[in-house]
Design a protein around this motif. Structure first.
Motif, mmCIF file in Angstrom:
data_model
loop_
_atom_site.group_PDB
_atom_site.id
_atom_site.type_symbol
_atom_site.label_atom_id
_atom_site.label_comp_id
_atom_site.label_asym_id
_atom_site.label_seq_id
_atom_site.Cartn_x
_atom_site.Cartn_y
_atom_site.Cartn_z
ATOM 1 N N TYR A 134 -50.249 37.163 -29.003
ATOM 2 C CA TYR A 134 -48.850 37.049 -28.583
ATOM 3 C C TYR A 134 -48.425 35.612 -28.290
ATOM 4 N N GLY A 135 -49.344 34.662 -28.431
ATOM 5 C CA GLY A 135 -49.005 33.258 -28.206
ATOM 6 C C GLY A 135 -48.600 32.960 -26.773
ATOM 7 N N LEU A 136 -49.244 33.653 -25.826
ATOM 8 C CA LEU A 136 -48.904 33.460 -24.411
ATOM 9 C C LEU A 136 -49.632 32.256 -23.844
ATOM 10 N N ARG A 137 -49.039 31.635 -22.853
ATOM 11 C CA ARG A 137 -49.685 30.491 -22.197
ATOM 12 C C ARG A 137 -50.682 30.946 -21.144
ATOM 13 N N ARG A 138 -50.407 32.085 -20.516
ATOM 14 C CA ARG A 138 -51.294 32.605 -19.473
ATOM 15 C C ARG A 138 -51.817 33.968 -19.892
ATOM 16 N N ARG A 139 -53.026 34.261 -19.467
ATOM 17 C CA ARG A 139 -53.623 35.561 -19.768
ATOM 18 C C ARG A 139 -53.093 36.604 -18.784
ATOM 19 N N PRO A 140 -52.422 37.633 -19.294
ATOM 20 C CA PRO A 140 -51.825 38.633 -18.406
ATOM 21 C C PRO A 140 -52.843 39.673 -17.934
ATOM 22 N N GLY A 141 -52.524 40.302 -16.817
ATOM 23 C CA GLY A 141 -53.284 41.467 -16.402
ATOM 24 C C GLY A 141 -52.985 42.603 -17.366
ATOM 25 N N MET A 142 -53.787 43.652 -17.299
ATOM 26 C CA MET A 142 -53.628 44.761 -18.230
ATOM 27 C C MET A 142 -52.242 45.401 -18.146
ATOM 28 N N ALA A 143 -51.761 45.670 -16.942
ATOM 29 C CA ALA A 143 -50.456 46.323 -16.781
ATOM 30 C C ALA A 143 -49.342 45.446 -17.342
ATOM 31 N N GLN A 144 -49.409 44.145 -17.096
ATOM 32 C CA GLN A 144 -48.409 43.217 -17.628
ATOM 33 C C GLN A 144 -48.479 43.173 -19.159
ATOM 34 N N ALA A 145 -49.685 43.209 -19.709
ATOM 35 C CA ALA A 145 -49.847 43.184 -21.165
ATOM 36 C C ALA A 145 -49.235 44.426 -21.802
ATOM 37 N N LEU A 146 -49.390 45.572 -21.153
ATOM 38 C CA LEU A 146 -48.769 46.796 -21.672
ATOM 39 C C LEU A 146 -47.254 46.626 -21.759
ATOM 40 N N THR A 147 -46.661 46.002 -20.742
ATOM 41 C CA THR A 147 -45.220 45.748 -20.745
ATOM 42 C C THR A 147 -44.845 44.812 -21.889
ATOM 43 N N VAL A 148 -45.611 43.746 -22.067
ATOM 44 C CA VAL A 148 -45.356 42.790 -23.152
ATOM 45 C C VAL A 148 -45.398 43.506 -24.507
ATOM 46 N N ALA A 149 -46.362 44.414 -24.668
ATOM 47 C CA ALA A 149 -46.539 45.120 -25.941
ATOM 48 C C ALA A 149 -45.593 46.308 -26.100
ATOM 49 N N GLY A 150 -44.848 46.631 -25.027
ATOM 50 C CA GLY A 150 -43.946 47.777 -25.090
ATOM 51 C C GLY A 150 -44.663 49.111 -25.052
ATOM 52 N N LEU A 151 -45.823 49.125 -24.398
ATOM 53 C CA LEU A 151 -46.628 50.344 -24.297
ATOM 54 C C LEU A 151 -46.588 50.891 -22.878
ATOM 55 N N PRO A 152 -46.716 52.216 -22.716
ATOM 56 C CA PRO A 152 -46.712 52.797 -21.376
ATOM 57 C C PRO A 152 -48.061 52.648 -20.688
ATOM 58 N N LEU A 153 -48.041 52.601 -19.370
ATOM 59 C CA LEU A 153 -49.269 52.675 -18.578
ATOM 60 C C LEU A 153 -49.564 54.162 -18.421
ATOM 61 N N GLU A 154 -50.666 54.599 -18.998
ATOM 62 C CA GLU A 154 -51.039 56.011 -18.941
ATOM 63 C C GLU A 154 -52.094 56.219 -17.862
ATOM 64 N N GLY A 155 -51.876 57.220 -16.998
ATOM 65 C CA GLY A 155 -52.845 57.520 -15.953
ATOM 66 C C GLY A 155 -52.686 56.605 -14.757
ATOM 67 N N ARG A 156 -53.780 56.416 -14.035
ATOM 68 C CA ARG A 156 -53.792 55.628 -12.812
ATOM 69 C C ARG A 156 -54.426 54.268 -13.052
ATOM 70 N N HIS A 157 -53.688 53.206 -12.706
ATOM 71 C CA HIS A 157 -54.234 51.853 -12.806
ATOM 72 C C HIS A 157 -55.385 51.717 -11.803
ATOM 73 N N HIS A 158 -56.416 50.990 -12.187
ATOM 74 C CA HIS A 158 -57.636 50.793 -11.397
ATOM 75 C C HIS A 158 -58.464 52.068 -11.327
ATOM 76 N N ARG A 159 -58.380 52.873 -12.370
ATOM 77 C CA ARG A 159 -59.282 54.002 -12.556
ATOM 78 C C ARG A 159 -59.970 53.719 -13.877
ATOM 79 N N GLY A 160 -61.285 53.662 -13.895
ATOM 80 C CA GLY A 160 -62.022 53.193 -15.066
ATOM 81 C C GLY A 160 -61.669 53.877 -16.371
ATOM 82 N N ASP A 161 -61.624 55.209 -16.363
ATOM 83 C CA ASP A 161 -61.349 55.912 -17.621
ATOM 84 C C ASP A 161 -59.911 55.687 -18.079
#
Length: 187
Positions: free
Chosen positions: A138-165
């Protein structure tokens, strides 16, 4: 190429954690391993797995339960760390398939804990830092957290964040997004 050459294990771990420093004598240990199998050729997430791990040198703090939803009683029913490593190798072909995680934390946590416990390291050497691949794609200057990356990619956060599976499942969606853009590094 055979079908398994397109498979990738996406791994996310949760570990014991505290709001501040760990209590005396306790160390951060893996308590949950989430694993999603991805077929890069088909562009699909195939299987979602969860392995609970019983900590040997720490306890699940209230902060950790609030963050992950995992309780001490729940992880007490888990496998020992060595058993979990053996299960990853036997059931999920962890030593044979390439694997990815969001950042290097998971890889380093496994390395540290295997050294400390003398458990066999379950993975092969073909690891991809999915966060770095996403950032480059994505040509980003900073490495995003997973939840932020999902937003950048236009994808939903499925399930509970900080749950391994659930996190492994979401990271797998990001891997497929990068792969679909033609930017996933060759194994």
């Amino acid at each position: 190429m055979t079908a398994h050459e397109y498979l990738l294990n996406v791994v996310d771990v949760e570990a014991t954690c505290w709001e501040g420093e760990p209590p005396p004598g306790e160390v951060s240990e893996i308590i949950e391993i989430g694993l999603t199998v991805v077929d890069l050729r088909a562009g699909e997430r195939l299987d979602k797995h969860r392995v609970l791990v019983r900590p040997a040198r720490s306890a699940v703090s209230p902060f950790c339960t609030e963050l992950t939803g995992l309780t001490q009683a729940e992880v007490d029913q888990g496998l020992s760390f060595a058993e979990a490593c053996r299960e990853l190798a036997a059931r999920h072909r962890a030593g044979l398939l390439p694997w990815a995680s969001w950042g290097d934390y998971d890889r380093h946590q496994f390395t540290r804990q295997c050294l400390r416990t003398e458990a066999p390291y379950p993975f092969g050497h073909r690891h991809t830092n999915a966060k770095a691949a996403f950032t480059a794609s994505y040509g980003l200057r900073r490495r995003p957290g997973m939840a932020q990356a999902l937003t950048v990619a236009g994808l939903p956060l499925e399930g509970r964040h900080h749950r391994g599976d659930d996190d492994a499942w979401n990271i797998a969606a990001l891997v497929l997004d990068v792969s679909g853009r033609g930017d996933w590094p060759a194994g």
